[in-house]
Design a protein around this motif. Structure first.
Motif, PDB file in Angstrom:
ATOM      1  N   GLN A   1       0.808  -1.216   0.000  1.00 28.72           N
ATOM      2  CA  GLN A   1       0.000   0.000   0.000  1.00 28.72           C
ATOM      3  C   GLN A   1       0.845   1.272   0.000  1.00 28.72           C
ATOM      4  O   GLN A   1       0.349   2.360  -0.276  1.00 28.72           O
ATOM      5  CB  GLN A   1      -0.918   0.007   1.227  1.00 28.72           C
ATOM      6  N   ASP A   2       2.138   1.140   0.308  1.00 28.93           N
ATOM      7  CA  ASP A   2       2.968   2.333   0.441  1.00 28.93           C
ATOM      8  C   ASP A   2       4.381   2.050  -0.047  1.00 28.93           C
ATOM      9  O   ASP A   2       4.918   0.961   0.194  1.00 28.93           O
ATOM     10  CB  ASP A   2       3.009   2.777   1.910  1.00 28.93           C
ATOM     11  N   ILE A   3       4.940   2.999  -0.770  1.00 29.95           N
ATOM     12  CA  ILE A   3       6.336   2.911  -1.199  1.00 29.95           C
ATOM     13  C   ILE A   3       7.075   4.099  -0.592  1.00 29.95           C
ATOM     14  O   ILE A   3       6.807   5.259  -0.939  1.00 29.95           O
ATOM     15  CB  ILE A   3       6.476   2.913  -2.726  1.00 29.95           C
ATOM     16  N   GLU A   4       7.982   3.802   0.324  1.00 28.62           N
ATOM     17  CA  GLU A   4       8.744   4.849   1.009  1.00 28.62           C
ATOM     18  C   GLU A   4      10.114   4.987   0.350  1.00 28.62           C
ATOM     19  O   GLU A   4      10.793   3.991   0.084  1.00 28.62           O
ATOM     20  CB  GLU A   4       8.921   4.491   2.482  1.00 28.62           C
ATOM     21  N   THR A   5      10.511   6.200   0.062  1.00 29.88           N
ATOM     22  CA  THR A   5      11.816   6.416  -0.551  1.00 29.88           C
ATOM     23  C   THR A   5      12.733   7.139   0.437  1.00 29.88           C
ATOM     24  O   THR A   5      12.295   8.024   1.176  1.00 29.88           O
ATOM     25  CB  THR A   5      11.708   7.253  -1.838  1.00 29.88           C
ATOM     26  N   VAL A   6      13.985   6.730   0.436  1.00 29.42           N
ATOM     27  CA  VAL A   6      14.989   7.386   1.265  1.00 29.42           C
ATOM     28  C   VAL A   6      16.201   7.706   0.394  1.00 29.42           C
ATOM     29  O   VAL A   6      16.315   7.226  -0.731  1.00 29.42           O
ATOM     30  CB  VAL A   6      15.424   6.495   2.459  1.00 29.42           C
ATOM     31  N   GLU A   7      17.074   8.521   0.931  1.00 31.59           N
ATOM     32  CA  GLU A   7      18.247   8.949   0.177  1.00 31.59           C
ATOM     33  C   GLU A   7      19.502   8.701   0.996  1.00 31.59           C
ATOM     34  O   GLU A   7      19.516   8.946   2.209  1.00 31.59           O
ATOM     35  CB  GLU A   7      18.118  10.432  -0.160  1.00 31.59           C
ATOM     36  N   ILE A   8      20.537   8.205   0.365  1.00 32.91           N
ATOM     37  CA  ILE A   8      21.814   7.999   1.035  1.00 32.91           C
ATOM     38  C   ILE A   8      22.572   9.327   1.062  1.00 32.91           C
ATOM     39  O   ILE A   8      22.901   9.883   0.006  1.00 32.91           O
ATOM     40  CB  ILE A   8      22.651   6.917   0.332  1.00 32.91           C
ATOM     41  N   GLY A   9      22.842   9.831   2.251  1.00 31.90           N
ATOM     42  CA  GLY A   9      23.537  11.103   2.393  1.00 31.90           C
ATOM     43  C   GLY A   9      25.041  10.955   2.219  1.00 31.90           C
ATOM     44  O   GLY A   9      25.623   9.915   2.523  1.00 31.90           O
ATOM     45  N   GLY A  10      25.663  11.992   1.723  1.00 29.97           N
ATOM     46  CA  GLY A  10      27.111  11.974   1.533  1.00 29.97           C
ATOM     47  C   GLY A  10      27.586  13.319   1.009  1.00 29.97           C
ATOM     48  O   GLY A  10      26.837  14.293   0.987  1.00 29.97           O
ATOM     49  N   LYS A  11      28.825  13.366   0.563  1.00 30.67           N
ATOM     50  CA  LYS A  11      29.373  14.613   0.011  1.00 30.67           C
ATOM     51  C   LYS A  11      30.332  14.281  -1.124  1.00 30.67           C
ATOM     52  O   LYS A  11      30.954  13.207  -1.160  1.00 30.67           O
ATOM     53  CB  LYS A  11      30.105  15.406   1.097  1.00 30.67           C
TER      54      LYS A  11
END
Length: 326
Positions: free
Chosen positions: A284-294
């Motif tokens: 029912q839900d697709i959660e997106t996340v992001e890998i932090g960096g520089k």
């Protein structure tokens, strides 16, 4: 009258027989096409360290122990229980006489118990150890050095988490897939031009070729590769939202016939059917996340640097998402 009824019944039986044979043919043909896509991975003897257990294992041992644990867990719960799993999607930009590189790396954590999918990109320029190659390089180079196997081993080491399945898609096959499902809808945050095609700001309907261009642009994006990753996830989410149409055997046959030569995976035909019929309705839900960096220049080469604390954070997100509790 009896003769007419007998004739009508005979015609009906013939129609049902022909229809049954047609369905069988489509099903059998789809299964045959899926078998050409199937490609099991053959891990090399490279040590993989799990931080959860602090025990060194080869990838083969890690896979075997994971399968054993999964089988034991399945035996202790009702047969209808749907197990969580992970998938690594590799969008490969192949060239003639060249294996190419993994232009896109997307990780999916699927948990039907929580009715959700956790999805994130692994930035292609991420600097990490290339497992089995003895070098530290951009993570997308793992595919160029050792194909799917080295890509999986490198991602598993980077995330400190095992991968259950992989799907490798040639980027042109990716475009054909989008055309087959009728295109995708996206919300473009800003206007840009790519390969003489202008993408206006706002809601857009894209064909497969347009979606491929939309997903590839990064140099004119204020967020660079991270912005491109966001667009890629948006398109993948659109594709998954169309997955319900695959429940029809005709659609499944058509899909596999169109993209079969562009896809390799260790997902069997029976698993494909199960994912579509049993898993997809529960998501029912697709959660997106992001890998932090520089970003950082090292010896004249630009890399995306992800520190250990961020890698641990992503590892914990996957682990938490795959746990049974809601």
């Amino acid at each position: 009258m009896k003769r007419i009824m007998l004739w009508a019944a005979s015609v009906l039986l013939v129609i049902l027989f022909v229809a049954g044979m047609a369905v069988w043919y489509l099903y059998h043909s789809a299964e045959q096409t899926a078998s050409t896509m199937y490609q099991e991975i053959s891990p090399t003897k490279v040590e993989y360290v799990s931080k959860d257990t602090e025990v060194k294992k080869t990838p083969a041992q890690a896979t075997k122990s994971a399968q054993t644990a999964k089988a034991a867990k399945a035996a202790s719960v009702p047969i209808k229980r749907l197990e969580p799993f992970t998938v690594l999607v590799l969008g490969v930009d192949q060239r003639e006489n060249d294996r190419g590189r993994s232009d896109t790396m997307i990780m999916l954590s699927v948990n039907p118990i929580k009715h959700s999918i956790l999805m994130f990109n692994i930035p292609r320029d991420t600097r990490t150890e290339i497992v089995g190659h003895g070098t530290t390089d951009k993570i997308n180079h793992a595919y160029a050095f050792g194909g799917v196997e080295m890509s999986i081993q490198t991602v598993e080491s980077f995330l400190d988490y095992s991968i259950d399945y992989y799907v490798k898609v040639n980027m042109e096959g990716f475009a054909r897939l989008i055309d087959l499902i009728g295109g995708v809808q996206v919300d473009n945050p800003f206007s840009f031009k790519y390969d003489d095609h202008t993408f206006k700001e706002g809601h857009l309907s894209l064909s497969g070729t347009e979606a491929l261009m939309y997903a590839r642009m990064r140099y004119d994006d204020p967020r660079g590769d991270l912005g491109r990753n966001t667009r890629q996830r948006e398109i993948v989410q659109e594709i998954m939202d169309h997955a319900s149409s695959l429940s029809n055997v005709t659609r499944l046959h058509s899909l596999l016939g169109e993209i079969g030569d562009s896809v390799k995976t260790n997902i069997t035909f029976n698993e494909m059917k199960k994912f579509v019929t049993d898993y997809r309705p529960k998501i029912q839900d697709i959660e997106t996340v992001e890998i932090g960096g520089k970003g950082q220049m090292i010896n004249g080469i630009w890399y995306y640097i992800v520190d250990q604390s961020e890698r641990t954070r992503i590892h914990n997100r996957i682990k938490e998402h795959l746990q049974d509790g809601v």
